[in-house]
Design a protein around this motif. Structure first.
Motif, PDB file in Angstrom:
ATOM      1  N   GLN A 187       0.831  -0.847   0.600  1.00  0.00           N
ATOM      2  CA  GLN A 187      -0.309   0.434  -0.184  1.00  0.00           C
ATOM      3  C   GLN A 187       0.515   1.067   0.066  1.00  0.00           C
ATOM      4  O   GLN A 187       0.290   2.586   0.055  1.00  0.00           O
ATOM      5  N   GLN A 188       1.838   1.104   0.046  1.00  0.00           N
ATOM      6  CA  GLN A 188       3.500   2.137  -0.128  1.00  0.00           C
ATOM      7  C   GLN A 188       2.702   3.048   1.318  1.00  0.00           C
ATOM      8  O   GLN A 188       2.298   4.540   1.146  1.00  0.00           O
ATOM      9  N   GLU A 189       2.475   2.577   2.408  1.00  0.00           N
ATOM     10  CA  GLU A 189       2.632   3.030   3.368  1.00  0.00           C
ATOM     11  C   GLU A 189       3.547   4.292   4.017  1.00  0.00           C
ATOM     12  O   GLU A 189       4.731   3.493   3.318  1.00  0.00           O
ATOM     13  N   PRO A 190       3.564   5.078   5.087  1.00  0.00           N
ATOM     14  CA  PRO A 190       4.495   6.501   5.045  1.00  0.00           C
ATOM     15  C   PRO A 190       5.317   5.334   6.022  1.00  0.00           C
ATOM     16  O   PRO A 190       5.768   4.194   6.338  1.00  0.00           O
ATOM     17  N   ILE A 191       7.011   6.116   5.939  1.00  0.00           N
ATOM     18  CA  ILE A 191       8.086   4.747   6.795  1.00  0.00           C
ATOM     19  C   ILE A 191       7.938   4.576   8.202  1.00  0.00           C
ATOM     20  O   ILE A 191       8.458   4.127   8.595  1.00  0.00           O
ATOM     21  N   GLU A 192       7.444   5.393   8.559  1.00  0.00           N
ATOM     22  CA  GLU A 192       7.032   5.927   9.967  1.00  0.00           C
ATOM     23  C   GLU A 192       6.504   4.275  10.156  1.00  0.00           C
ATOM     24  O   GLU A 192       6.513   3.739  11.475  1.00  0.00           O
ATOM     25  N   LYS A 193       5.041   4.384   9.477  1.00  0.00           N
ATOM     26  CA  LYS A 193       4.111   2.919   9.664  1.00  0.00           C
ATOM     27  C   LYS A 193       5.170   1.706  10.192  1.00  0.00           C
ATOM     28  O   LYS A 193       4.910   0.609  10.295  1.00  0.00           O
ATOM     29  N   LEU A 194       6.147   1.820   8.618  1.00  0.00           N
ATOM     30  CA  LEU A 194       6.503   0.450   8.700  1.00  0.00           C
ATOM     31  C   LEU A 194       7.393   0.119   9.520  1.00  0.00           C
ATOM     32  O   LEU A 194       8.020  -1.276   9.476  1.00  0.00           O
ATOM     33  N   GLU A 195       8.166   1.599   9.817  1.00  0.00           N
ATOM     34  CA  GLU A 195       9.776   0.732  11.062  1.00  0.00           C
ATOM     35  C   GLU A 195       9.162   0.468  12.274  1.00  0.00           C
ATOM     36  O   GLU A 195       8.721  -0.089  12.649  1.00  0.00           O
ATOM     37  N   ASP A 196       7.679   0.905  12.334  1.00  0.00           N
ATOM     38  CA  ASP A 196       6.816   0.728  13.845  1.00  0.00           C
ATOM     39  C   ASP A 196       6.363  -0.803  13.796  1.00  0.00           C
ATOM     40  O   ASP A 196       6.847  -1.406  15.044  1.00  0.00           O
ATOM     41  N   THR A 197       5.839  -1.557  12.577  1.00  0.00           N
ATOM     42  CA  THR A 197       5.953  -2.518  12.435  1.00  0.00           C
ATOM     43  C   THR A 197       7.405  -3.153  12.725  1.00  0.00           C
ATOM     44  O   THR A 197       6.820  -4.965  13.264  1.00  0.00           O
ATOM     45  N   LEU A 198       8.173  -3.436  11.623  1.00  0.00           N
ATOM     46  CA  LEU A 198       9.533  -3.929  12.110  1.00  0.00           C
ATOM     47  C   LEU A 198      10.026  -4.482  13.518  1.00  0.00           C
ATOM     48  O   LEU A 198      10.795  -5.354  13.511  1.00  0.00           O
ATOM     49  N   ARG A 199       9.841  -2.968  13.897  1.00  0.00           N
ATOM     50  CA  ARG A 199      10.109  -3.250  15.472  1.00  0.00           C
ATOM     51  C   ARG A 199       9.789  -4.157  16.555  1.00  0.00           C
ATOM     52  O   ARG A 199      10.756  -4.852  17.149  1.00  0.00           O
ATOM     53  N   ARG A 200       8.628  -4.586  15.536  1.00  0.00           N
ATOM     54  CA  ARG A 200       7.841  -5.762  16.830  1.00  0.00           C
ATOM     55  C   ARG A 200       8.542  -7.401  16.544  1.00  0.00           C
ATOM     56  O   ARG A 200       8.084  -8.200  17.464  1.00  0.00           O
ATOM     57  N   ASP A 201       9.386  -7.692  15.300  1.00  0.00           N
ATOM     58  CA  ASP A 201      10.783  -8.497  15.199  1.00  0.00           C
ATOM     59  C   ASP A 201      11.632  -7.896  15.322  1.00  0.00           C
ATOM     60  O   ASP A 201      12.171  -8.058  13.591  1.00  0.00           O
ATOM     61  N   PRO A 202      12.805  -8.361  15.581  1.00  0.00           N
ATOM     62  CA  PRO A 202      13.882  -7.602  14.921  1.00  0.00           C
ATOM     63  C   PRO A 202      14.703  -8.500  14.820  1.00  0.00           C
ATOM     64  O   PRO A 202      15.745  -8.322  14.214  1.00  0.00           O
ATOM     65  N   THR A 203      14.483  -9.880  14.997  1.00  0.00           N
ATOM     66  CA  THR A 203      14.908 -11.019  14.277  1.00  0.00           C
ATOM     67  C   THR A 203      14.211 -10.764  12.477  1.00  0.00           C
ATOM     68  O   THR A 203      15.375 -11.004  11.692  1.00  0.00           O
ATOM     69  N   LEU A 204      13.366 -10.272  12.133  1.00  0.00           N
ATOM     70  CA  LEU A 204      13.018 -10.190  11.039  1.00  0.00           C
ATOM     71  C   LEU A 204      14.030  -9.058  10.408  1.00  0.00           C
ATOM     72  O   LEU A 204      14.117  -8.906   9.086  1.00  0.00           O
ATOM     73  N   ALA A 205      13.831  -7.608  11.779  1.00  0.00           N
ATOM     74  CA  ALA A 205      14.926  -6.236  10.636  1.00  0.00           C
ATOM     75  C   ALA A 205      16.587  -7.065  10.893  1.00  0.00           C
ATOM     76  O   ALA A 205      16.596  -6.383   9.581  1.00  0.00           O
ATOM     77  N   PHE A 206      16.668  -7.667  11.746  1.00  0.00           N
ATOM     78  CA  PHE A 206      17.662  -8.216  10.530  1.00  0.00           C
ATOM     79  C   PHE A 206      18.131  -8.679   9.788  1.00  0.00           C
ATOM     80  O   PHE A 206      19.120  -8.904   8.770  1.00  0.00           O
ATOM     81  N   LYS A 207      17.669 -10.141   9.019  1.00  0.00           N
ATOM     82  CA  LYS A 207      17.463 -10.915   8.303  1.00  0.00           C
ATOM     83  C   LYS A 207      17.878  -9.785   6.875  1.00  0.00           C
ATOM     84  O   LYS A 207      18.157 -10.128   6.324  1.00  0.00           O
ATOM     85  N   LEU A 208      16.565  -9.454   7.438  1.00  0.00           N
ATOM     86  CA  LEU A 208      15.885  -8.130   6.156  1.00  0.00           C
ATOM     87  C   LEU A 208      17.530  -7.330   6.071  1.00  0.00           C
ATOM     88  O   LEU A 208      18.103  -7.651   4.604  1.00  0.00           O
ATOM     89  N   MET A 209      18.047  -6.652   6.542  1.00  0.00           N
ATOM     90  CA  MET A 209      19.371  -5.554   6.290  1.00  0.00           C
ATOM     91  C   MET A 209      20.686  -6.535   5.911  1.00  0.00           C
ATOM     92  O   MET A 209      21.545  -6.449   4.791  1.00  0.00           O
ATOM     93  N   ARG A 210      20.343  -7.681   6.402  1.00  0.00           N
ATOM     94  CA  ARG A 210      22.046  -8.775   6.056  1.00  0.00           C
ATOM     95  C   ARG A 210      21.166  -9.430   4.985  1.00  0.00           C
ATOM     96  O   ARG A 210      22.311  -9.573   3.343  1.00  0.00           O
ATOM     97  N   TYR A 211      20.109  -9.633   4.181  1.00  0.00           N
ATOM     98  CA  TYR A 211      19.789  -9.575   2.449  1.00  0.00           C
ATOM     99  C   TYR A 211      20.158  -8.871   1.845  1.00  0.00           C
ATOM    100  O   TYR A 211      20.849  -8.782   0.987  1.00  0.00           O
TER     101      TYR A 211
END
Length: 403
Positions: A216-240
């Motif tokens: 839906q191309q929502e604002p970055i702030e909303k995406l970051e708030d969602t990602l903070r709920r799963d730090p493991t997911l954030a780490f893997k995303l950065m690694r990829y």
């Protein structure tokens, strides 16, 4: 490998899986399209080195051409390139000196099949592994390894279709299995998840929600708030995103930075990859291996034909092509919760539409049947050389992602 040679062969691949359920090597099978054709061994090794360079991952060459294999015996592969030699050639004294010389140059050799007669004494020490099909394995049912030639060297078990067979192979001393009992592994994983739901993927709800928000191309702030709920997911995303396979010239330091550099469309494809590779179940490692390579192959097949939107869609189509079995849901239900383009939905849920032939092809090159590959190539109206180039590019990119 010259374009001429790429047009004379068909390629397929399969993983070698060790006891830790890790892909320890890739088996690349080379079929001649015309029996008896003269093929270039040096060209084959040059192309293989582009995917598996010296010091990189291991590859085992299963060459279904006697004259090409004879040429390989005279060549000098890098140490990470293993050569499979059929038992009938190993037992032919005409090849004894070449096998000895290749072994002396540091190459890893595997003997394939059961010898019909005793092998020359000087050839035996040249082989590090044997490949033994489960149907031909006379040790099935043994409770302990027995003495003999195939016990004096490590062996790789082929023809394994269930996890029970795989475990038994390892118990008998196999160093690896060739291929993977994918459907049985998925079924076993589903039972484990029912017994222990915490053993499932990283937070699936977070991942699906994030894909929706990116879609839906929502604002970055909303995406970051969602990602903070799963730090493991954030780490893997950065690694990829920072992997060599992604090809960025700068390091991505944050999720916000990733969106600024990539845009929503390219980011969505990497979230799709995370969804398909998020399981912690060791038995699903080779399934995730297959999902990544399917996505990259489907993308590479249209690199010179389609636009960026088509490439991204085919990547997602390939990566998602095993989700129905991994999550034990039909695609029609699964894709009602995960937003995908219509052409991807058609291919996965209905096995129709313009992307369906690409799905057929990626399944064919995971097998070991030339006829299936030929039929899939015909379904795409694509030259074999172009398909082979795409497969090798995809395997190279996937190897970078694994690094």
């Amino acid at each position: 490998m010259s374009d001429s040679l790429l047009g004379q062969v068909a390629l397929s691949y399969s993983p070698m899986i060790d006891r830790q359920r890790t892909v320890s090597a890739t088996r690349l099978t080379v079929f001649p399209l015309q029996p008896g054709a003269e093929l270039d061994a040096a060209g084959l090794l040059e192309e293989v080195a582009g995917v598996w360079p010296e010091g990189g991952g291991q590859v085992s060459l299963n060459v279904v051409s006697e004259n090409l294999l004879t040429g390989l015996l005279q060549a000098q592969p890098t140490p990470n390139v293993m050569i499979e030699i059929p038992a009938f050639m190993a037992g032919d004294e005409a090849h004894t000196q070449a096998i000895q010389d290749l072994h002396a140059r540091g190459s890893t050799l595997l003997i394939k099949g059961r010898p019909l007669r005793e092998l020359p004494r000087e050839v035996l020490p040249c082989f590090r592994y044997s490949i033994v099909d489960l149907a031909d394995d006379r040790r099935v049912g043994e409770t302990a390894p027995a003495a003999g030639f195939t016990r004096s060297i490590g062996y790789v078990q082929s023809g394994v279709n269930t996890l029970v067979d795989m475990e038994a192979s390892f118990a008998r001393g196999a160093v690896a299995v060739l291929g993977w009992p994918m459907d049985d592994a998925i079924a076993h994983s589903s039972v484990s998840k029912e017994k222990d739901p915490k053993a499932a993927t990283p937070d699936l709800q977070v991942m699906v929600e994030l894909i929706h928000r990116v879609d839906q191309q929502e604002p970055i702030e909303k995406l970051e708030d969602t990602l903070r709920r799963d730090p493991t997911l954030a780490f893997k995303l950065m690694r990829y995103i920072n992997s060599p396979a992604f090809g960025l010239s700068v390091e991505i330091s944050s999720f916000r930075h990733a969106i600024m550099m990539l845009g929503y469309s390219r980011l969505k494809r990497w979230l799709a990859l995370l969804l398909a590779t998020g399981s912690k179940d060791a038995n699903l490692k080779p399934v995730m291996f297959a999902a990544v390579r399917r996505g990259m192959l489907m993308e590479e097949l249209v690199r010179n034909l389609g636009d960026e939107e088509m490439r991204n869609e085919l990547f997602i189509c390939g990566v998602f092509s095993l989700l129905d079995r991994m999550f034990k849901q039909p695609f029609s239900d699964l894709l009602s919760t995960i937003p995908v383009p219509e052409r991807v939905y058609q291919a996965l849920a209905d096995e129709s539409g313009p992307y369906a032939p690409y799905c057929t092809l990626v399944r064919a090159v995971e097998g070991n049947a030339l006829d299936a590959i030929r039929e899939a190539c015909d379904g795409l109206f694509t030259d074999p050389a172009e398909i082979n180039r795409g497969l090798l590019r995809a395997l190279a990119k996937a190897a970078q992602l694994d690094a």
